[in-house]
Design a protein around this motif. Structure first.
Motif, PDB file in Angstrom:
ATOM      1  N   ILE A 157     -11.566   8.543  24.576  1.00  0.00           N
ATOM      2  CA  ILE A 157     -11.271   7.417  25.459  1.00  0.00           C
ATOM      3  C   ILE A 157     -12.381   6.368  25.347  1.00  0.00           C
ATOM      4  CG2 ILE A 157     -10.976   6.747  27.868  1.00  0.00           C
ATOM      5  CD1 ILE A 157      -9.814   9.566  28.351  1.00  0.00           C
ATOM      6  N   LEU A 158     -13.590   6.843  25.230  1.00  0.00           N
ATOM      7  CA  LEU A 158     -14.752   5.935  25.190  1.00  0.00           C
ATOM      8  C   LEU A 158     -15.110   5.625  23.736  1.00  0.00           C
ATOM      9  CD1 LEU A 158     -16.854   7.760  27.947  1.00  0.00           C
ATOM     10  CD2 LEU A 158     -15.417   5.718  28.190  1.00  0.00           C
ATOM     11  N   PRO A 159     -15.659   4.446  23.483  1.00  0.00           N
ATOM     12  CA  PRO A 159     -15.961   4.066  22.091  1.00  0.00           C
ATOM     13  C   PRO A 159     -17.043   4.947  21.479  1.00  0.00           C
ATOM     14  CG  PRO A 159     -16.858   2.452  23.616  1.00  0.00           C
ATOM     15  CD  PRO A 159     -16.016   3.391  24.439  1.00  0.00           C
ATOM     16  N   LYS A 160     -17.143   4.880  20.156  1.00  0.00           N
ATOM     17  CA  LYS A 160     -18.022   5.782  19.416  1.00  0.00           C
ATOM     18  C   LYS A 160     -19.110   4.985  18.717  1.00  0.00           C
ATOM     19  CE  LYS A 160     -17.778   9.433  15.875  1.00  0.00           C
ATOM     20  NZ  LYS A 160     -18.070  10.627  16.661  1.00  0.00           N
ATOM     21  N   HIS A 161     -20.327   5.476  18.844  1.00  0.00           N
ATOM     22  CA  HIS A 161     -21.504   4.875  18.200  1.00  0.00           C
ATOM     23  C   HIS A 161     -22.104   5.916  17.272  1.00  0.00           C
ATOM     24  CE1 HIS A 161     -25.374   2.914  17.656  1.00  0.00           C
ATOM     25  NE2 HIS A 161     -26.010   3.925  18.212  1.00  0.00           N
ATOM     26  N   TYR A 162     -21.989   5.654  15.972  1.00  0.00           N
ATOM     27  CA  TYR A 162     -22.453   6.655  14.998  1.00  0.00           C
ATOM     28  C   TYR A 162     -22.419   5.974  13.645  1.00  0.00           C
ATOM     29  CZ  TYR A 162     -23.215  11.365  13.188  1.00  0.00           C
ATOM     30  OH  TYR A 162     -23.748  12.478  12.607  1.00  0.00           O
ATOM     31  N   ILE A 163     -23.003   6.594  12.638  1.00  0.00           N
ATOM     32  CA  ILE A 163     -22.880   6.000  11.309  1.00  0.00           C
ATOM     33  C   ILE A 163     -21.402   5.816  10.988  1.00  0.00           C
ATOM     34  CG2 ILE A 163     -25.080   6.790  10.376  1.00  0.00           C
ATOM     35  CD1 ILE A 163     -23.544   9.069   8.989  1.00  0.00           C
ATOM     36  N   HIS A 164     -21.110   4.771  10.283  1.00  0.00           N
ATOM     37  CA  HIS A 164     -19.748   4.312   9.969  1.00  0.00           C
ATOM     38  C   HIS A 164     -19.016   3.782  11.205  1.00  0.00           C
ATOM     39  CE1 HIS A 164     -20.362   6.226   6.092  1.00  0.00           C
ATOM     40  NE2 HIS A 164     -20.531   7.388   6.655  1.00  0.00           N
ATOM     41  N   ASN A 165     -19.699   3.734  12.333  1.00  0.00           N
ATOM     42  CA  ASN A 165     -19.056   3.350  13.598  1.00  0.00           C
ATOM     43  C   ASN A 165     -19.922   2.367  14.371  1.00  0.00           C
ATOM     44  OD1 ASN A 165     -16.556   5.279  14.393  1.00  0.00           O
ATOM     45  ND2 ASN A 165     -18.014   6.362  13.079  1.00  0.00           N
ATOM     46  N   PHE A 166     -20.369   1.323  13.734  1.00  0.00           N
ATOM     47  CA  PHE A 166     -21.245   0.386  14.443  1.00  0.00           C
ATOM     48  C   PHE A 166     -20.502  -0.840  14.967  1.00  0.00           C
ATOM     49  CE2 PHE A 166     -24.710   2.298  11.597  1.00  0.00           C
ATOM     50  CZ  PHE A 166     -25.013   3.266  12.540  1.00  0.00           C
ATOM     51  N   ARG A 167     -19.260  -1.050  14.529  1.00  0.00           N
ATOM     52  CA  ARG A 167     -18.495  -2.180  15.075  1.00  0.00           C
ATOM     53  C   ARG A 167     -18.129  -1.891  16.532  1.00  0.00           C
ATOM     54  NH1 ARG A 167     -16.149  -2.155   9.733  1.00  0.00           N
ATOM     55  NH2 ARG A 167     -14.628  -0.603  10.419  1.00  0.00           N
ATOM     56  N   ASP A 168     -18.175  -2.930  17.360  1.00  0.00           N
ATOM     57  CA  ASP A 168     -17.741  -2.753  18.738  1.00  0.00           C
ATOM     58  C   ASP A 168     -16.250  -2.458  18.781  1.00  0.00           C
ATOM     59  OD1 ASP A 168     -19.975  -2.893  20.387  1.00  0.00           O
ATOM     60  OD2 ASP A 168     -19.966  -5.084  20.448  1.00  0.00           O
ATOM     61  N   PRO A 169     -15.800  -1.712  19.778  1.00  0.00           N
ATOM     62  CA  PRO A 169     -14.360  -1.467  19.918  1.00  0.00           C
ATOM     63  C   PRO A 169     -13.642  -2.766  20.295  1.00  0.00           C
ATOM     64  CG  PRO A 169     -15.516  -0.758  21.875  1.00  0.00           C
ATOM     65  CD  PRO A 169     -16.572  -1.138  20.882  1.00  0.00           C
ATOM     66  N   VAL A 170     -12.343  -2.786  20.105  1.00  0.00           N
ATOM     67  CA  VAL A 170     -11.550  -3.966  20.466  1.00  0.00           C
ATOM     68  C   VAL A 170     -11.657  -4.247  21.963  1.00  0.00           C
ATOM     69  CG1 VAL A 170      -9.183  -4.842  20.566  1.00  0.00           C
ATOM     70  CG2 VAL A 170     -10.005  -3.673  18.521  1.00  0.00           C
ATOM     71  N   THR A 171     -11.690  -3.216  22.764  1.00  0.00           N
ATOM     72  CA  THR A 171     -11.861  -3.374  24.220  1.00  0.00           C
ATOM     73  C   THR A 171     -12.916  -2.388  24.700  1.00  0.00           C
ATOM     74  OG1 THR A 171     -10.103  -1.758  24.582  1.00  0.00           O
ATOM     75  CG2 THR A 171      -9.490  -4.104  24.690  1.00  0.00           C
ATOM     76  N   PHE A 172     -13.517  -2.728  25.842  1.00  0.00           N
ATOM     77  CA  PHE A 172     -14.436  -1.795  26.506  1.00  0.00           C
ATOM     78  C   PHE A 172     -13.782  -1.283  27.781  1.00  0.00           C
ATOM     79  CE2 PHE A 172     -17.604  -3.808  23.789  1.00  0.00           C
ATOM     80  CZ  PHE A 172     -18.347  -2.702  23.402  1.00  0.00           C
ATOM     81  N   PRO A 173     -14.173  -0.103  28.238  1.00  0.00           N
ATOM     82  CA  PRO A 173     -13.532   0.458  29.434  1.00  0.00           C
ATOM     83  C   PRO A 173     -14.001  -0.180  30.738  1.00  0.00           C
ATOM     84  CG  PRO A 173     -14.831   2.136  28.241  1.00  0.00           C
ATOM     85  CD  PRO A 173     -15.096   0.840  27.580  1.00  0.00           C
ATOM     86  N   TRP A 174     -15.172  -0.809  30.701  1.00  0.00           N
ATOM     87  CA  TRP A 174     -15.696  -1.393  31.935  1.00  0.00           C
ATOM     88  C   TRP A 174     -15.981  -2.881  31.739  1.00  0.00           C
ATOM     89  CZ3 TRP A 174     -17.139   3.657  30.668  1.00  0.00           C
ATOM     90  CH2 TRP A 174     -16.807   4.627  31.619  1.00  0.00           C
TER      91      TRP A 174
END
Lengths: 510, 510
Positions: B150-167
Motif C-alpha cells: 500500500i505504501l511506496p517503496k524506497h530501494y535500489i531500482h525504486n527511487f522514483r516517487d510514486p504517482v500518489t502519496f497516501p498522506w
C-alpha cells in the motif's frame, strides 16, 4: 644370514627386509616378525607379516636421509641386523601428507596438498585390463587422492566376484543374485561361504600394493577403506579376534607406503555388527602399529563419526542432507577444528539412486563451495554402463563432464599464493575465501568469491583502503579466466549473468 | 435521505453506501461512520471511511444471497436505513479464499485454490500505462495471487516517487539519491519530509482499489502488504496513534474486496521502529474491523514471525537459508500446523543481489519442491532493465523463462483429483506427494514424485498391492507429459536422465 634387502632406499619410499621362515602350521597366527630401524634422527619399530611361500617381510618408510641400521626379530630365528642408506627423495616425492595448520594438508616436505579426491571402491578387485584402464584415466585426471576398499564390494552393479579374495576359502555362490533379488532381499545362496579367517591370501594384498604403488607414481594418495558394510561374504561380521588379525595384517603390509591414508570404514554406521568401541579398538591398533601416523578418519552414512576423537586427523564426510553438502564445510570446520574432506557429495551420473545422479555442473558447484569454505570435496561417477562398469566402483573410463572442470579448479588454485583457504564473511549470499592465515588482515593477499547458482550481471566490491587489487572473473564451468585490470577503492565488476562464476581479487603488493 | 447505494449487489462483491457529510475540520479524525448489514444468515458491522470531497462511504461484502437491510450511523447525521438484494455469484466469483482443512486453501464456495503467487511490490504506484501493461501480463499468466504494498517503496531500482502519496504533504527531495549514495548511506536530502499523517489522500487508495478490482476480475488474489521497511518518507516510523489511524483506514477501505489477503508487513523484522506488541496491536485492529476474516500473515526477512499466533491464518515465508527454501515446507507444516506459502524464495533475474538472480530452472524447481511437500511458492522477477522497470517492484512485462513453466504446473495440478498435497515419505532422495486426506491410505489416488536436480535414467516403483496405476512422466521444464501405460506390482519407469522430471502414478479405480 638369509635376509634380503636393498643397500639403498629413497627417502619416504618402502624399504623392505625379507627372510625365510616356517610355512608349516599357520604362519599368520603362529609366527611373528618385527624390526627396529635406526637412523640419526629416528628409531622406528615396524611389525612384519607373512607373505606366503615361507617368506616373511618387514617394511619401513624412512623419514630422513642418511645411514640406517636395523635389527629384525622373529618367533622363528635369531635376531639379525643390517645397514642401508637412505637417499634423497626424487622429484615428485614429497613424503606423506600431513595436516597442515588446523584445516589443511601438506606433504611432509612442505609442499601444499590441495585435495581433489575420487572414489573407485573396488577398482583393485577388477581384472588387470580394467585396472590398467583406470590407471590411464587417473594419469590424465586432476585427482590426487583415490578412495578404495581393501575388501570386495557387494552391491547393485557389484555382483561379480573379485579377482582375488583376502582369505582362503570358498565364496558364497552368486546364482540367482541380481538387482531385483538383492533389493527385495529374496536372494538365498545355494552354497554358503566357507572361509578360514586365519589364513590370508597374499596375492589379494599384493594386488592392492601394486595399485598403491602405481597411483603413488601418479602423485595420488591412496585413501584405503579398511572395512565397509556392502558384503555377502561375512567380512563385515567377523569376530573381534578375526578383525584384529585382519587390521594388524593390513597395517603391517600397507603402512610403509607414503601415500596411504586410513579410512577405518566406508559408512561405518551401516555396519550393524560393530559397536562404537570396535572402531576405537581398530584406531588403537592403527595408532600403535602405524609408526608413520598416516592420516586417519571414518566415513559415515547417516551420522558423522565423532571427529573430535584425538586419533581422527580430519573429517571424512558423506553429506547427510539431500540439499546441503559442501555448503556446511565452514560449520564442520568450526565444530571439529580439523580439515574437512567432503568425500561423498553425490556422484555425477544417471543411476536410479539419489547419491549417484547429479549433473557435472552440480558436482563441480559443490567442489567450489567446499573450496571457498576452506574444505575439500570428492568426486565420483555413476553412469549406467552396458557391462556394469561404473567409475564409482570399478574404475575404467570417465564419461562425465566434471573431470575437466576439476582439472581447471586444481590449476586455478595453483595460481594463488596459497591453496589454504579460509571462509571470510564478505556478504550474505556469496561465500568468499581468503588465505587461511590472513583472515584478520584488512588487506588479504586475495579474496575468492564464488557465486554458485547466483548469476548477477555485476557485483560491486569495496577494496581495502590504500590497497591495489587485480580483478579476475572466472567462469568455473566454461573454464575461462578474464583479467579485468587493477583497481582501488570501490569497483563494479561486470559479470556474464551465468551460473558458476567466481571473482578473484588479488592484492598487488609494492 | 442523501444515502446513495445500488438496489442489488452480487454475492461476495462490494456493496457500498455513501452519504455526504462535513468536509471542514479534519473529517479523518473528527468524524466516524459505520453500518450494520443484516440478511437472513448474517449480521455484519462494518466501519466506513471519509473519501474526500464531503463524501463518506461504508463498504460491505455479503456472504449470502437474499434480502438485506442496513442501518448506517455516523457522528454527523441521524441513523438511516436501507434495503438491497444480494444476487447469485456470477461465474468466476467463488468468494474469498479460506484455509481449507489444515494446510490448504479453497474459495468460500468450495473451489480449491492452488496458490501460485507473484510479487510486484509497487505496481499500483506506477503511471497508468505501466499499470495497464502489468495487468495485461497478469491476464496472460498463471498467477492467482499478487503481493504488493500500500505504501511506496524506497530501494535500489525504486527511487522514483510514486504517482500518489497516501498522506497530504511534501515528500523528501530525491536530489542526489542514487544507488551509490543509497547503499553507502551518504545520501542527505536537501528538503525534508512534511506530512500530515492525519489527512489521507483518497486518490492513493482509490488507485489501489482499482487495481484490486482489476486483478479480482482476472481471478487473482490481492495479498496487500500494509507496512514495510523500505521507506524514505517516514511511513515506517509513525507513532502508534498514526499507525492505528492508518490501519483503520486501510481496513475500512479494502476489507470488503473478496480477493484481499492481509500481509501485515513485508520483512517485519527489518522495521526497527516496531516492537512485537505493535504487530499484535495491528492484528487486533484487523481481527476487530475485518468482519470477513480475510487471510492474515506476516512476512519476514531473517526471522519467521511466530506463526502459532491464533490470528495468523497461514505462514508467509521468506526463505532464511541461501540453499534450502521450499525443501523446508514439510518441516514448516509440522511446526505451525497451517498452510505454508513460500512467498519469497529468490527471484528469477540477474541483478547483483542474491535474492534476485537465480535461473528460471531453479525458481521452477523450488515451486515443485513446495508443491510435493504440501505447500505453495511465490514467483518474482528481477532482470536489469534500462528504465529500471523490474517486475518485482514495478510490474510491466515478464522477461524470464519461469512463467510458462508455472502455467504448466498450474495446469498439471488441475488434472489431479485434488491439488491439496501432503508429503509422503516414499524414498530418502525424491520427495513425493499424495492427496492430503489419503496419507494413511495404502493405495492413494495418486503419488506425485519430483526428482528436482536428480536425473536418473529409470526408477522402480512398487505399486500398492491389488491396485492398478497409470504412470505419467512429466518433464516440468520442457512441459511435456508422457503416458506410460497402466501397471500393477513393481514397475520400472524409464526416465530421460535430465533434471526436473516428475512421475505421477494415478490409481485406476474400478
Amino acid at each position: 644370514m638369509s635376509l634380503r634387502y636393498p643397500p639403498t632406499v629413497e627417502r619416504w619410499c618402502v624399504f623392505e627386509v625379507s627372510l625365510p621362515g616356517p610355512s608349516d602350521g599357520n604362519p599368520y597366527t603362529e609366527q611373528s616378525v618385527c624390526a627396529t630401524f635406526t637412523g640419526a634422527q629416528e628409531t622406528v619399530r615396524a611389525y612384519g607379516f607373512y607373505d606366503g611361500d615361507g617368506i616373511y617381510r618387514v617394511r619401513f618408510m624412512p623419514s630422513f636421509e642418511g645411514a640406517y641400521t636395523f635389527v629384525i626379530e622373529s618367533s622363528f630365528a635369531d635376531a639379525q641386523t643390517g645397514t642401508f642408506a637412505v637417499m634423497p627423495a626424487s622429484p615428485g616425492n614429497h613424503g606423506p601428507v600431513r595436516v597442515s595448520g588446523t584445516y589443511h594438508f601438506a606433504y611432509e616436505d612442505g609442499t601444499p596438498h590441495f585435495s581433489i579426491g575420487t572414489t573407485c571402491y573396488a577398482w583393485t578387485h577388477q581384472p588387470d585390463a580394467l585396472v590398467e584402464e583406470t590407471l590411464a584415466t587417473l594419469a590424465d585426471s586432476a585427482f590426487n587422492k583415490i578412495r578404495f576398499c581393501i575388501l570386495p564390494k557387494h552391491y547393485i552393479h557389484n555382483f561379480r566376484d573379485p579377482v582375488t579374495f583376502p582369505w582362503e576359502g570358498t565364496p558364497v555362490s552368486v546364482e540367482g543374485l541380481d538387482e531385483q533379488s538383492f533389493l527385495d532381499g529374496s536372494w538365498t545362496p545355494v552354497r554358503p561361504n566357507e572361509w578360514d579367517f586365519t589364513r590370508f591370501v597374499p596375492e589379494h594384498f599384493r594386488r592392492i600394493e601394486r595399485c598403491i604403488e602405481r597411483v603413488m607414481a601418479l602423485g595420488i594418495e591412496a585413501d584405503l577403506i579398511v572395512m565397509h558394510p556392502y558384503d555377502r561374504w561375512g567380512f563385515s561380521k567377523m569376530t573381534k579376534a578375526q578383525d584384529d588379525l585382519y587390521w594388524k595384517y593390513v597395517v603391517a603390509r600397507f603402512a610403509a607406503y607414503r601415500n596411504v591414508w586410513w579410512s577405518l570404514a566406508n559408512e561405518y554406521d551401516l555396519m550393524a555388527a560393530k559397536a562404537p568401541e570396535d572402531w576405537e579398538r581398530y584406531a588403537a591398533i592403527l595408532t600403535e602399529r602405524d609408526p608413520y601416523r598416516h592420516l586417519r578418519s571414518v566415513h559415515n552414512c547417516l551420522h558423522l563419526y565423532d571427529f573430535t576423537r584425538p586419533w581422527v586427523t580430519h573429517c571424512s564426510v558423506q553429506r547427510v542432507d539431500v540439499y546441503k553438502s559442501c555448503e556446511l564445510v565452514d560449520q564442520l570446520r568450526q565444530r571439529y577444528g580439523k580439515p574437512v574432506v567432503m568425500d561423498e557429495i553425490c556422484y555425477e551420473g544417471d543411476i536410479d539412486q539419489g547419491w549417484g545422479n547429479i549433473t557435472g555442473q552440480e558436482l563441480v558447484r559443490r567442489f567450489w563451495e567446499a573450496t571457498v569454505r576452506g574444505g575439500y570435496a570428492g568426486h565420483g561417477e555413476t553412469f549406467l554402463h552396458p557391462d556394469d562398469i561404473l567409475w564409482w566402483s570399478h574404475g575404467g573410463t570417465l564419461h562425465g563432464e566434471s573431470g575437466a572442470r576439476l582439472r581447471f579448479l586444481r590449476d586455478f588454485m595453483a595460481t594463488l599464493p596459497t591453496c589454504d583457504m579460509r571462509p571470510a564473511q564478505a556478504s550474505w549470499d556469496v561465500p568468499c575465501a581468503v588465505p587461511e592465515g590472513e583472515v584478520m588482515r584488512a588487506d588479504p593477499s586475495f579474496q575468492l568469491h564464488y557465486f554458485g547458482f547466483f548469476r548477477p550481471r555485476f557485483r560491486d566490491f569495496t577494496l581495502p583502503e590504500g590497497a591495489r587489487y587485480s580483478v579476475q572473473v572466472i567462469d568455473t564451468w566454461n573454464m575461462t579466466v578474464e583479467d579485468r585490470g587493477m583497481h582501488e577503492g570501490r569497483v563494479r565488476v561486470e559479470l556474464p549473468g551465468r551460473e558458476y562464476i567466481a571473482v578473484c581479487l588479488r592484492a598487488i603488493r609494492n
